[in-house]
Write an enzyme that holds these catalytic residues in place. Structure first.
Site, PDB file in Angstrom:
ATOM      1  N   GLU A   1       0.813  -1.223   0.000  1.00 58.54           N
ATOM      2  CA  GLU A   1       0.000   0.000   0.000  1.00 58.54           C
ATOM      3  C   GLU A   1       0.844   1.269   0.000  1.00 58.54           C
ATOM      4  OE1 GLU A   1      -3.640   2.146   2.510  1.00 58.54           O
ATOM      5  OE2 GLU A   1      -3.125   0.046   2.883  1.00 58.54           O
TER       6      GLU A   1
ATOM      7  N   LYS B   1      -8.464  -1.238   1.313  1.00 55.28           N
ATOM      8  CA  LYS B   1      -9.444  -1.577   2.339  1.00 55.28           C
ATOM      9  C   LYS B   1     -10.401  -2.592   1.750  1.00 55.28           C
ATOM     10  CE  LYS B   1      -9.482   0.098   5.783  1.00 55.28           C
ATOM     11  NZ  LYS B   1      -8.891  -0.345   7.081  1.00 55.28           N
TER      12      LYS B   1
END
Length: 404
Positions: free
Chosen positions: A215, A231
């Site tokens: 990420e 997410k």
């Protein structure tokens, strides 16, 4: 000029792996020029102290949108760039939020920057001990909370959401295990996990951090700032992909964090319109599907490193919304500090910045290995499912550490 927490150290630290995010054209030639350290509780603004250290030592960070790619020089060496690590605690300080329990790895600074020059020769990667007497062996894991305690924390977050205190909170658990032997090969296995966009190892005095993070916390390149929040998680199977794409709960949680990240970038001075370039794209990380979006803006004015860190740290996908309210919940509910996890780790060069979020990240301190995992909690979260999701995220790390 030296700033608080800065030391000059011309002896290279053990090159047990490549620094996360370092350019490919200078691999294995990193020569330490100087080091900056800031610990929780130290005086001063860590964002400003760090910026002053880098800028005064020849790495321009006061206007990230207009830096060029020309190599800078210090002394007799050419500056390659700097490895930068910012803990979750340091990010909370920068954001003006509440900080929680202390790190279980207190020897690791909360802000750590290593300014590198280019060595004349390739520096071979070595192990930490230079050849440990004992073979690598990992003991049993000790968790910071039981399944029931973790599930209870999820219920407490749901209650806070019901009261209107927050919309979403990320809950993170910690585990550690004793070890014998040299951890360097195990750390390199972590850095090499599939899908690790920021795979690498950062070493300090008596400690090391290895990350397999997929990420992007924040990237600045060619006058553009980008964040890529992740997410939403499912097993990397055909059924898992269908479930993730069809889950209204996961999509709502994801969009909430995308909106938070849009707001974070909009707080930067001189940014152009913030846009979502990609929404809820499903990508694979080491046996798991994860949903990722891309949020960006043009840097039209003067944006310095300190402004950038204050805007994006700690990352929205590992805190919640609103961010400051979520940090208060995290401080109240998590029994063990986040340490090196849920912070930022990456690279600053003369022409770019690229920091990964320190999820899928482990640390060693000479005696124990430390790892963290968690997930975002919303009103619709099922406590048992949230506990299982955290375990699924920790699974590849534990397997890699054991050599599988």
């Amino acid at each position: 000029m030296l700033h608080a927490g800065a030391v000059v150290d011309h002896s290279p630290l053990p090159p047990i792996g490549r620094p996360p995010g370092a350019p490919a054209d200078c691999q294995a030639r990193h020569l330490v020029l100087s080091v900056f350290r800031w610990h929780r509780g130290d005086p001063g603004d860590p964002a400003e102290l760090l910026s002053g250290f880098l800028d005064d030592n020849g790495l321009p960070v006061r206007n990230l949108g207009r830096t060029g790619d020309k190599k800078q020089t210090i002394g007799d060496g050419t500056i390659c760039g700097a490895a930068l690590y910012v803990s979750a605690d340091a990010g909370s300080v920068m954001a003006g939020g509440v900080i929680g329990a202390r790190s279980p790895v207190p020897g690791i600074p909360d802000v750590y920057a290593v300014l590198y020059g280019h060595a004349s020769d390739v520096m071979p990667i070595k192990d930490i001990s230079g050849g440990a007497v004992q073979p690598w062996s990992l003991g049993p894991w000790r968790d910071s909370w039981t399944r029931a305690e973790h599930a209870h924390a999820v219920e407490q977050v749901r209650a806070a959401i019901g009261r209107g205190d927050v919309y979403q909170v990320n809950m993170v658990g910690h585990a550690s295990a004793g070890y014998t032997g040299d951890p360097a090969p195990a750390l390199r296995r972590i850095a090499a996990l599939s899908g690790a966009r920021y795979g690498g190892v950062l070493t300090g005095e008596g400690w090391a951090v290895a990350t397999a993070s997929p990420e992007t916390l924040v990237e600045v390149r060619d006058g553009r700032v980008v964040t890529r929040p992740i997410k939403g998680t499912r097993p990397a199977t055909a059924e898992g992909r269908r479930e993730l794409l069809a889950s209204a709960k996961e999509r709502a949680e994801h969009v909430m964090i995308v909106d938070l990240e849009r707001n974070d970038l909009a707080r930067l001075p001189g940014t152009g319109p913030v846009r979502v370039d990609e929404l809820f794209a499903v990508r694979e990380w080491s046996g798991l599907w994860q949903a990722e979006s891309v949020v960006s803006a043009d840097l039209d004015g003067d944006v310095g490193l300190a402004d950038l860190l204050r805007a994006v740290c700690p990352g929205g996908s590992v805190t919640g919304a609103p961010k400051l309210a979520a940090l208060a919940q995290i401080a109240a509910l998590e029994p063990v500090g986040r340490g090196v996890s849920m912070g930022g780790l990456g690279w600053i060069g003369p022409g770019h910045l690229d920091l990964g979020l320190t999820i899928r990240t482990v640390a060693v301190d000479g005696h124990r290995v430390h790892a963290w995992a968690g997930g975002g909690i919303t009103a619709d979260s099922d406590p048992d499912a949230e506990v299982d999701e955290a375990a699924a995220k920790a699974g590849p790390l534990r397997a890699a550490l054991r050599g599988r």
